[in-house]
Design a protein around this motif. Structure first.
Motif, PDB file in Angstrom:
ATOM      1  N   LEU A 235     -10.743  10.173   6.423  1.00  0.00           N
ATOM      2  CA  LEU A 235      -9.127   9.983   6.485  1.00  0.00           C
ATOM      3  C   LEU A 235      -8.537   9.264   5.316  1.00  0.00           C
ATOM      4  CD1 LEU A 235      -8.680   9.583  10.420  1.00  0.00           C
ATOM      5  CD2 LEU A 235      -7.845  11.584   9.138  1.00  0.00           C
ATOM      6  N   ARG A 236      -7.536   9.304   4.892  1.00  0.00           N
ATOM      7  CA  ARG A 236      -6.925   8.420   4.104  1.00  0.00           C
ATOM      8  C   ARG A 236      -5.444   7.893   4.903  1.00  0.00           C
ATOM      9  NH1 ARG A 236      -4.412   8.530  -1.880  1.00  0.00           N
ATOM     10  NH2 ARG A 236      -2.422   9.830  -0.886  1.00  0.00           N
ATOM     11  N   LEU A 237      -5.398   6.463   5.056  1.00  0.00           N
ATOM     12  CA  LEU A 237      -4.392   5.923   5.696  1.00  0.00           C
ATOM     13  C   LEU A 237      -3.270   5.403   4.740  1.00  0.00           C
ATOM     14  CD1 LEU A 237      -5.798   3.864   8.480  1.00  0.00           C
ATOM     15  CD2 LEU A 237      -5.344   6.150   8.810  1.00  0.00           C
ATOM     16  N   SER A 238      -2.103   5.479   5.008  1.00  0.00           N
ATOM     17  CA  SER A 238      -1.114   4.998   3.943  1.00  0.00           C
ATOM     18  C   SER A 238      -0.190   3.736   4.559  1.00  0.00           C
ATOM     19  CB  SER A 238      -0.133   6.072   3.426  1.00  0.00           C
ATOM     20  OG  SER A 238      -0.826   7.251   2.878  1.00  0.00           O
ATOM     21  N   CYS A 239       0.107   3.177   3.939  1.00  0.00           N
ATOM     22  CA  CYS A 239       1.207   1.905   4.580  1.00  0.00           C
ATOM     23  C   CYS A 239       2.421   1.820   3.374  1.00  0.00           C
ATOM     24  CB  CYS A 239       0.368   0.720   4.622  1.00  0.00           C
ATOM     25  SG  CYS A 239       1.595  -0.770   5.337  1.00  0.00           S
TER      26      CYS A 239
ATOM     27  N   GLY B 250      10.844  -4.239   0.800  1.00  0.00           N
ATOM     28  CA  GLY B 250      11.248  -5.362   0.727  1.00  0.00           C
ATOM     29  C   GLY B 250       9.708  -6.139   0.243  1.00  0.00           C
ATOM     30  N   SER B 251       9.061  -5.366  -0.945  1.00  0.00           N
ATOM     31  CA  SER B 251       7.741  -5.908  -1.116  1.00  0.00           C
ATOM     32  C   SER B 251       7.711  -6.982  -1.975  1.00  0.00           C
ATOM     33  CB  SER B 251       6.870  -4.562  -1.481  1.00  0.00           C
ATOM     34  OG  SER B 251       7.506  -3.782  -2.534  1.00  0.00           O
TER      35      SER B 251
ATOM     36  N   ASN C  24       1.594   0.124  -6.943  1.00  0.00           N
ATOM     37  CA  ASN C  24       2.650  -0.853  -6.847  1.00  0.00           C
ATOM     38  C   ASN C  24       3.750  -0.028  -6.950  1.00  0.00           C
ATOM     39  OD1 ASN C  24       1.042  -2.951  -6.179  1.00  0.00           O
ATOM     40  ND2 ASN C  24       0.666  -3.522  -8.305  1.00  0.00           N
ATOM     41  N   ALA C  25       3.791   1.073  -8.107  1.00  0.00           N
ATOM     42  CA  ALA C  25       5.034   1.835  -8.420  1.00  0.00           C
ATOM     43  C   ALA C  25       5.621   2.487  -7.166  1.00  0.00           C
ATOM     44  CB  ALA C  25       4.568   2.968  -9.351  1.00  0.00           C
ATOM     45  N   LYS C  26       4.702   2.891  -6.191  1.00  0.00           N
ATOM     46  CA  LYS C  26       5.022   3.631  -5.096  1.00  0.00           C
ATOM     47  C   LYS C  26       5.257   2.689  -3.763  1.00  0.00           C
ATOM     48  CE  LYS C  26       3.136   7.983  -6.141  1.00  0.00           C
ATOM     49  NZ  LYS C  26       2.034   9.232  -5.579  1.00  0.00           N
TER      50      LYS C  26
END
Length: 114
Positions: free
Chosen positions: A18-22, A26-27, A72-74
Motif C-alpha cells: 500500500l502507499r499512504l499519502s498525507c 500551511g506547510s 515538496n512541490a505537491k
C-alpha cells in the motif's frame, strides 16, 4: 496552522503493498514530518520520519519494508509499505513539526489480512 489529510489506507492481503499519502496545507517552515501507527490496545509507535533536509529514520518494524518520502512541490508526504504483515494492521497517522508545534492528521486505517 498546518492541516494534514491522510489517504491510501485499506484492506490488503499479507505480502501486499500500500502507499499512504498525507496532503499538507500551511506547510511553510515544517522541519520534519513522520508516520506513526496505533493498533487497538497499543501505544502509538513511530513508523518513519523525514526531515526537511531529507534525513530519514525508521522504526524497527518498518526497516527494510517501508519507505518514507516527500514531494515538496505537491506538499505531500508518502509511505510506501511493502511485504505487509497482519501485525501492520493499525491506524496510520502523519504528523508535522513546525515552529515547535506538532500537528496530526485524522489517521487512515490499514488492515492486513492473513
Amino acid at each position: 496552522q498546518v492541516q494534514l489529510v491522510e489517504s491510501g489506507g485499506g484492506l490488503v492481503q499479507a505480502g501486499g503493498s500500500l502507499r499512504l499519502s498525507c496532503a499538507t496545507s500551511g506547510s511553510f517552515d515544517i522541519t520534519a514530518m513522520g508516520w506513526y501507527r496505533q493498533a487497538p490496545g497499543k501505544q502509538r509507535e513511530l513508523v518513519a520520519i523525514i526531515t526537511s533536509g531529507g534525513r530519514t529514520t525508521y522504526g524497527d518494524s518498518a526497516k527494510g519494508r517501508f519507505t518514507i518520502s516527500r514531494d515538496n512541490a505537491k506538499n505531500t508526504l508518502y509511505l510506501q509499505m511493502n511485504s505487509l504483515k497482519p501485525e501492520d494492521t493499525a491506524v496510520y497517522y502523519c504528523d508535522a513539526v513546525r515552529r515547535g508545534s506538532v500537528y496530526w492528521g485524522q489517521g487512515t486505517q490499514v488492515t492486513v489480512a492473513s
